[in-house]
Motif scaffolding. Structure first.
Motif, PDB file in Angstrom:
ATOM      1  N   VAL A  79       4.163  26.434 -17.955  1.00 27.99           N
ATOM      2  CA  VAL A  79       5.603  26.594 -18.177  1.00 27.99           C
ATOM      3  C   VAL A  79       6.363  25.369 -17.656  1.00 27.99           C
ATOM      4  O   VAL A  79       7.177  24.765 -18.363  1.00 27.99           O
ATOM      5  CB  VAL A  79       6.125  27.881 -17.488  1.00 27.99           C
ATOM      6  CG1 VAL A  79       7.645  27.944 -17.542  1.00 27.99           C
ATOM      7  CG2 VAL A  79       5.518  29.125 -18.125  1.00 27.99           C
ATOM      8  N   ARG A  88       8.357  31.459 -22.596  1.00 28.56           N
ATOM      9  CA  ARG A  88       9.011  32.766 -22.490  1.00 28.56           C
ATOM     10  C   ARG A  88       7.978  33.901 -22.415  1.00 28.56           C
ATOM     11  O   ARG A  88       8.105  34.818 -21.615  1.00 28.56           O
ATOM     12  CB  ARG A  88       9.970  32.996 -23.661  1.00 28.56           C
ATOM     13  CG  ARG A  88      10.621  34.359 -23.607  1.00 28.56           C
ATOM     14  CD  ARG A  88      11.842  34.468 -24.453  1.00 28.56           C
ATOM     15  NE  ARG A  88      13.040  34.029 -23.734  1.00 28.56           N
ATOM     16  CZ  ARG A  88      14.267  34.064 -24.244  1.00 28.56           C
ATOM     17  NH1 ARG A  88      14.458  34.469 -25.479  1.00 28.56           N
ATOM     18  NH2 ARG A  88      15.298  33.664 -23.534  1.00 28.56           N
ATOM     19  N   CYS A 139       6.441  33.802 -18.934  1.00 28.99           N
ATOM     20  CA  CYS A 139       7.377  34.292 -17.917  1.00 28.99           C
ATOM     21  C   CYS A 139       7.432  35.816 -17.966  1.00 28.99           C
ATOM     22  O   CYS A 139       7.345  36.490 -16.932  1.00 28.99           O
ATOM     23  CB  CYS A 139       8.769  33.694 -18.122  1.00 28.99           C
ATOM     24  SG  CYS A 139       8.897  32.015 -17.482  1.00 28.99           S
ATOM     25  N   ALA A 180       8.935  37.444 -14.925  1.00 24.74           N
ATOM     26  CA  ALA A 180      10.045  36.507 -14.725  1.00 24.74           C
ATOM     27  C   ALA A 180      10.859  36.376 -16.011  1.00 24.74           C
ATOM     28  O   ALA A 180      10.431  36.806 -17.083  1.00 24.74           O
ATOM     29  CB  ALA A 180       9.508  35.142 -14.309  1.00 24.74           C
ATOM     30  N   ILE A 212      13.240  33.657 -18.417  1.00 22.15           N
ATOM     31  CA  ILE A 212      13.634  32.265 -18.643  1.00 22.15           C
ATOM     32  C   ILE A 212      14.795  32.245 -19.623  1.00 22.15           C
ATOM     33  O   ILE A 212      14.783  32.951 -20.628  1.00 22.15           O
ATOM     34  CB  ILE A 212      12.450  31.397 -19.140  1.00 22.15           C
ATOM     35  CG1 ILE A 212      12.881  29.934 -19.316  1.00 22.15           C
ATOM     36  CG2 ILE A 212      11.839  31.931 -20.434  1.00 22.15           C
ATOM     37  CD1 ILE A 212      11.740  28.962 -19.508  1.00 22.15           C
ATOM     38  N   ILE A 255      14.655  29.796 -14.531  1.00 16.82           N
ATOM     39  CA  ILE A 255      13.642  30.843 -14.374  1.00 16.82           C
ATOM     40  C   ILE A 255      14.061  31.731 -13.205  1.00 16.82           C
ATOM     41  O   ILE A 255      14.310  31.234 -12.106  1.00 16.82           O
ATOM     42  CB  ILE A 255      12.241  30.258 -14.089  1.00 16.82           C
ATOM     43  CG1 ILE A 255      11.761  29.400 -15.259  1.00 16.82           C
ATOM     44  CG2 ILE A 255      11.233  31.388 -13.833  1.00 16.82           C
ATOM     45  CD1 ILE A 255      10.440  28.689 -15.011  1.00 16.82           C
TER      46      ILE A 255
END
Ligand SMILES: Nc1ncnc2c1ncn2[C@@H]1O[C@H](COP(=O)(O)OP(=O)(O)OP(=O)(O)O)[C@@H](O)[C@H]1O
Ligand SMILES: [Mg+2]
Length: 160
Positions: A58, A128, A131, A136, A138, A152
């Motif tokens: 990422v 994405r 994440c 998470a 983004i 992020i």
């Protein structure tokens, strides 16, 4: 192309500043760019919980994108992270380029959206996905100076 599959998440908690410092060293060597171009301003207490390989994938894409559009001057690409009182850690990767034009903003994370000759347009799509697989978020926002900023927001770094 190496795609780290999201069904194989091996999350670990790590110190964000140390991990980013290491990553930037490698990136600058590979891209043959001065380390000065990157500004790393990360609270030494910041921790993140993420699969190591996914994190590298990422960040590598975000930093290479930022570098490509930046002016490549000292501190053209800025990595900043903070942990707020509720324990949420946020990392911003921003650059001093021209930012993303209005009509492209909603397409940024779509597969195969690219404005680059030879680009796959998969970098942000995969970012994405990864994440999401790591709990998470983004998102894109405009940097204060008009460049691009990708944020992020990490999930909880508790090991449970
Ligand atoms: N920092 C940035 N500033 C301006 N535009 C950006 C930035 N990062 C991404 N973009 C836009 O988003 C598009 C998609 O980015 P993404 O990383 O998904 O693919 P790519 O960089 O074009 O291809 P690849 O990642 O395979 O090199 C880019 O082609 C560019 O138009
Ligand atoms: Mg890219």
């Amino acid at each position: 192309m190496q795609v780290n599959r999201r069904d194989r998440v091996q999350a670990e908690t790590f110190n964000l500043a140390a991990r980013l410092d290491e990553l930037l060293e490698n990136l600058c060597q590979v891209e043959q760019v001065s380390r000065e171009v990157f500004e790393l301003r990360v609270d030494p207490a910041c921790k993140a919980r993420f699969d190591r390989g996914h994190f590298e994938q990422v960040l590598w894409n975000l930093c290479r994108n930022a570098l490509r559009y930046s002016q490549r001057l000292p501190c053209s690409v800025r990595l900043r992270a903070l942990t707020s009182d509720d324990g949420t850690t946020v990392l911003d990767v921003s650059d001093d380029g021209t930012g993303v034009p209005g009509d492209a903003v909603q397409k940024l994370f779509e597969p195969f959206f690219t404005t680059e000759e030879g680009g796959t347009g998969l970098g942000l799509y995969i970012a994405r996905e990864l994440c999401e697989a790591n709990g998470a978020l983004i998102e894109y926002k405009r940097a204060i100076d008009g460049g691009a900023c990708f944020r992020i927001t990490f999930g909880s770094s508790d090991e449970s």
